[in-house]
Design a protein around this motif. Structure first.
Motif, PDB file in Angstrom:
ATOM      1  N   ASN A  37      50.746  41.168  41.757  1.00 21.48           N
ATOM      2  CA  ASN A  37      50.475  41.410  43.183  1.00 21.48           C
ATOM      3  C   ASN A  37      49.310  40.572  43.676  1.00 21.48           C
ATOM      4  OD1 ASN A  37      52.542  43.304  43.414  1.00 21.48           O
ATOM      5  ND2 ASN A  37      51.218  45.029  42.890  1.00 21.48           N
ATOM      6  N   SER A  38      48.305  40.398  42.848  1.00 22.68           N
ATOM      7  CA  SER A  38      47.134  39.622  43.262  1.00 22.68           C
ATOM      8  C   SER A  38      47.483  38.157  43.476  1.00 22.68           C
ATOM      9  CB  SER A  38      46.033  39.752  42.212  1.00 22.68           C
ATOM     10  OG  SER A  38      44.881  39.035  42.613  1.00 22.68           O
ATOM     11  N   ASP A  74      49.459  37.681  46.701  1.00 26.97           N
ATOM     12  CA  ASP A  74      48.780  37.987  47.965  1.00 26.97           C
ATOM     13  C   ASP A  74      48.149  36.723  48.534  1.00 26.97           C
ATOM     14  OD1 ASP A  74      47.366  38.943  50.074  1.00 26.97           O
ATOM     15  OD2 ASP A  74      46.025  40.248  48.904  1.00 26.97           O
ATOM     16  N   ILE A 114      41.107  35.546  43.880  1.00 23.73           N
ATOM     17  CA  ILE A 114      41.661  36.718  43.216  1.00 23.73           C
ATOM     18  C   ILE A 114      40.496  37.575  42.711  1.00 23.73           C
ATOM     19  CG2 ILE A 114      43.879  35.727  42.544  1.00 23.73           C
ATOM     20  CD1 ILE A 114      42.695  34.959  39.867  1.00 23.73           C
ATOM     21  N   GLU A 115      40.786  38.809  42.379  1.00 20.62           N
ATOM     22  CA  GLU A 115      39.743  39.717  41.931  1.00 20.62           C
ATOM     23  C   GLU A 115      39.086  39.207  40.648  1.00 20.62           C
ATOM     24  OE1 GLU A 115      42.599  41.698  44.527  1.00 20.62           O
ATOM     25  OE2 GLU A 115      42.820  40.532  42.671  1.00 20.62           O
ATOM     26  N   ILE A 143      40.864  40.114  37.420  1.00 18.74           N
ATOM     27  CA  ILE A 143      42.109  39.370  37.221  1.00 18.74           C
ATOM     28  C   ILE A 143      41.819  37.911  36.882  1.00 18.74           C
ATOM     29  CG2 ILE A 143      44.151  38.493  38.447  1.00 18.74           C
ATOM     30  CD1 ILE A 143      44.322  41.280  39.734  1.00 18.74           C
TER      31      ILE A 143
END
Length: 628
Positions: free
Chosen positions: A38-39, A42, A48-49, A52
């Motif tokens: 999902n990341s 997006d 990205i986080e 992650i």
């Protein structure tokens, strides 16, 4: 007060670092509990986080930002680097190179800040291919396109066994070191299920990546990255020699063939090498130590044991002390030998004296059986059309028109083309594309022997320029008359030292923006160190401005030329002169005396002081297990 080097071996789970806790959530890279898919999907944000970004390193992806743009615009222009693992550097077929070249054309388009005016591929010292300046919107498609080449980004980065490197052309001399590199890489490949799921790859490729005996990674993988290298064998003047083009002792595990009467009778194992340091804690660069010999049948079991020892015993609290070298140097050679026997059931043989001083760059024409190979000089591994000719276009032309050629990436960031019949035709091609000439002159000996990592603007670990800076430094040294000096310069943008600069007699390691620390005295089987005055407990030339590197390098090259009879290479000359004499000389030199101000850097000094103390102990252990 200086913190001693005190790793937390066999770390208790309650003491794990945050990075270890994040890795645990993926269950050994088999579950998408963090939402990686999902990341990456997006596209409302370009980054990205953090959690992650740590995990996708094992998929060969680094989240980076344009350092130049950050400097000027004060905004983070998020970009990605993709790394493709190519065990042993090849062979790469014409079709495979075309796919990789097209990936560069489609996804690495440059901009005003990158310093690279066209798309490019980057060859690395680990025989990988890197793609820089990839945007998030293109990330998944780029991975899918790369997979079409049958090369993969799995194990490209992250806390696992990285790409296994080897001498690329030993197979042409009857020793298939390249095949061994592939075998080892396959054994230590990460599970592929999540990789296939995240990038929505063809599930059928799992049959290529799985269904094999393999290393069992723990739920939190390894404590840090892990590197394996295999030295090669080539023939010179009718005799077989060990080719240490991989700089085998700079790796966590080094593997060196034992040759007797023209045959491989086994392999000597070296453990505990690593260039990386940390400025905030006492740390050190180190060369791997020999621990004994094994047969080819025993080799993978012994490698499995060593990696499992690191997996279970390595520091999972302090990442700056998490590499295998700290386990080896703290616990000792005898301890490692005993643990290998415990984990594998194999008792290592005696330690042999093996000469690792010979290093072949594999450049120019090479006779390989009944055909020819040609080693193309790729300055700092950047395959691009630029000042050194239209190199990227030339390679593409060759693979488009000579279908049977095979390509190999060397451990020194160059490219070998093999299976050549038409030597004269290739000479014409080189000339047509301007290869071999820079500013109207042939590439100098100094330029060919020197090396740099990527550095600014893409590497987020880097303090300063490396790849973009070294060519201009060599230009200036050539103008000063040092084109054909028998020495070399290594440069790295930070203390990670990915280009292995400290194996060069003169090396510069980024210590701030446009600032570099000198390391002196390196060679193929020795490691260069900071210019420390051990009596005064200070470092000299810790932060030299980039505009003054040519002055210091010139002075050191002059010192080498005056004293070249002291050793077989520049590194040995500097080591025999010793830091004290070098410091005195530079204090008296008109171009460097103003730079010779002592720097009190306790963490750096204490790290190397402990390294020397431990090294003495380990050498005595090595002697104990040596033949005879």
């Amino acid at each position: 007060m200086i913190i001693p080097i005190n790793p937390n071996f066999k770390t208790k789970p309650e003491e794990y670092s945050e990075e270890e806790k994040i890795k645990l959530m993926t269950k050994g890279l088999t579950q998408d509990s963090l939402g990686i898919y999902n990341s990456l999907s997006d596209l409302t944000k370009d980054d990205i986080e953090k959690e992650i970004s740590q995990i996708v390193k094992s998929f060969g992806i680094y989240l980076e930002f344009n350092r130049d743009k950050m400097k000027f615009d004060r905004v983070k222009d998020w970009i990605y680097m993709i790394r493709v693992a190519i065990p042993g550097g090849g062979p790469i077929s014409s079709d495979q190179w075309r796919i990789l070249d097209e990936v560069a054309n489609k996804y690495t388009v440059s901009n005003a800040y990158t310093g690279y005016p066209q798309p490019s591929l980057k060859l690395t010292t680990r025989q990988d291919v890197q793609f820089h300046n990839v945007k998030k919107k293109d990330l998944v498609n780029a991975i899918r396109d790369i997979v079409q080449s049958k090369f993969y980004t799995l194990n490209g980065c992250g806390d696992n066994v990285r790409n296994t490197i080897s001498c690329p052309i030993s197979s042409y001399y009857g020793f298939d070191i390249n095949r061994l590199a592939k075998k080892i890489a396959e054994y230590f490949r990460l599970p592929s299920k999540l990789y296939i799921q995240v990038f929505e790859l063809d599930p059928n490729i799992s049959s290529e990546l799985e269904n094999r005996e393999s290393f069992q990674y723990s739920d939190n993988l390894l404590p840090r990255k892990f590197k394996i290298a295999i030295a090669g064998i080539i023939k010179i003047n009718g005799s077989y020699v060990i080719d240490n083009c991989v700089e085998v002792r700079a790796n966590d595990i080094g593997i060196v063939p034992v040759i007797e009467e023209g045959k491989i009778e086994g392999y000597q194992i070296y453990v505990g090498g690593s260039m990386g340091e940390n400025n905030s804690y006492p740390t050190f660069s180190a060369l791997a130590l020999p621990i004994g010999t094994v047969s080819e049948e025993e080799l993978v079991r012994v490698l499995d044991a060593i990696v499992r020892i690191q997996q279970e015993w390595g520091d999972r609290k302090n990442r700056h002390w998490a590499r295998l070298k700290y386990l080896v140097y703290k616990m000792g050679v005898e301890w490692i030998r005993e643990k290998v026997k415990e984990y594998s059931g194999i008792e290592l043989g005696e330690i042999k004296d093996i000469d690792l001083s010979f290093k072949e760059l594999h450049l120019g024409w090479i006779k390989l059986g009944d055909k020819w190979g040609y080693g193309i000089f790729i300055e700092n591994g950047r395959v691009i059309d630029g000042k050194n000719g239209k190199v990227k276009s030339m390679i593409r032309y060759i693979v488009d028109n000579y279908y049977d050629v095979k390509l190999f990436i060397t451990p020194n960031q160059h490219l070998i083309i093999t299976q050549i019949d038409q030597r004269e035709e290739f000479e014409k091609i080189f000339k047509e594309f301007g290869y071999g000439i820079r500013d109207g002159k042939a590439y100098s000996k100094l330029r060919i022997n020197s090396i740099a990592c990527v550095g600014f603007p893409t590497c987020k670990l880097s303090f300063t320029d490396s790849e973009r800076f070294l060519p201009s430094l060599i230009d200036e040294l050539e103008r000063r008359g040092f084109s054909n000096v028998s020495a070399s310069v290594g440069i790295s943008g930070c203390v990670a030292q990915c280009s292995r600069p400290a194996t060069h007699p003169i090396s510069w390691v980024g210590s701030g923006y446009e600032l570099y620390m000198l390391k002196i005295g390196g060679s193929n089987d020795h490691i260069g160190e900071p210019l420390i005055d051990w009596e005064e407990n200070v470092i000299y030339l810790y932060q030299v401005p980039s505009k003054r590197l040519a002055d210091v390098t010139e002075a050191l090259l002059q010192l080498y030329e005056k004293n070249k009879d002291l050793g077989k290479d520049a590194g040995e000359v500097f080591r025999k002169l010793g830091n004290k004499k070098i410091i005195e000389y530079l204090k008296s030199h008109e171009k460097t005396r103003d730079l010779m101000k002592p720097h009190k850097f306790d963490t750096k000094i204490e790290g190397y002081r402990e390294y020397h103390e431990l090294l003495k102990q380990r050498i005595n252990e090595v002697i104990k297990f040596k033949q005879g």
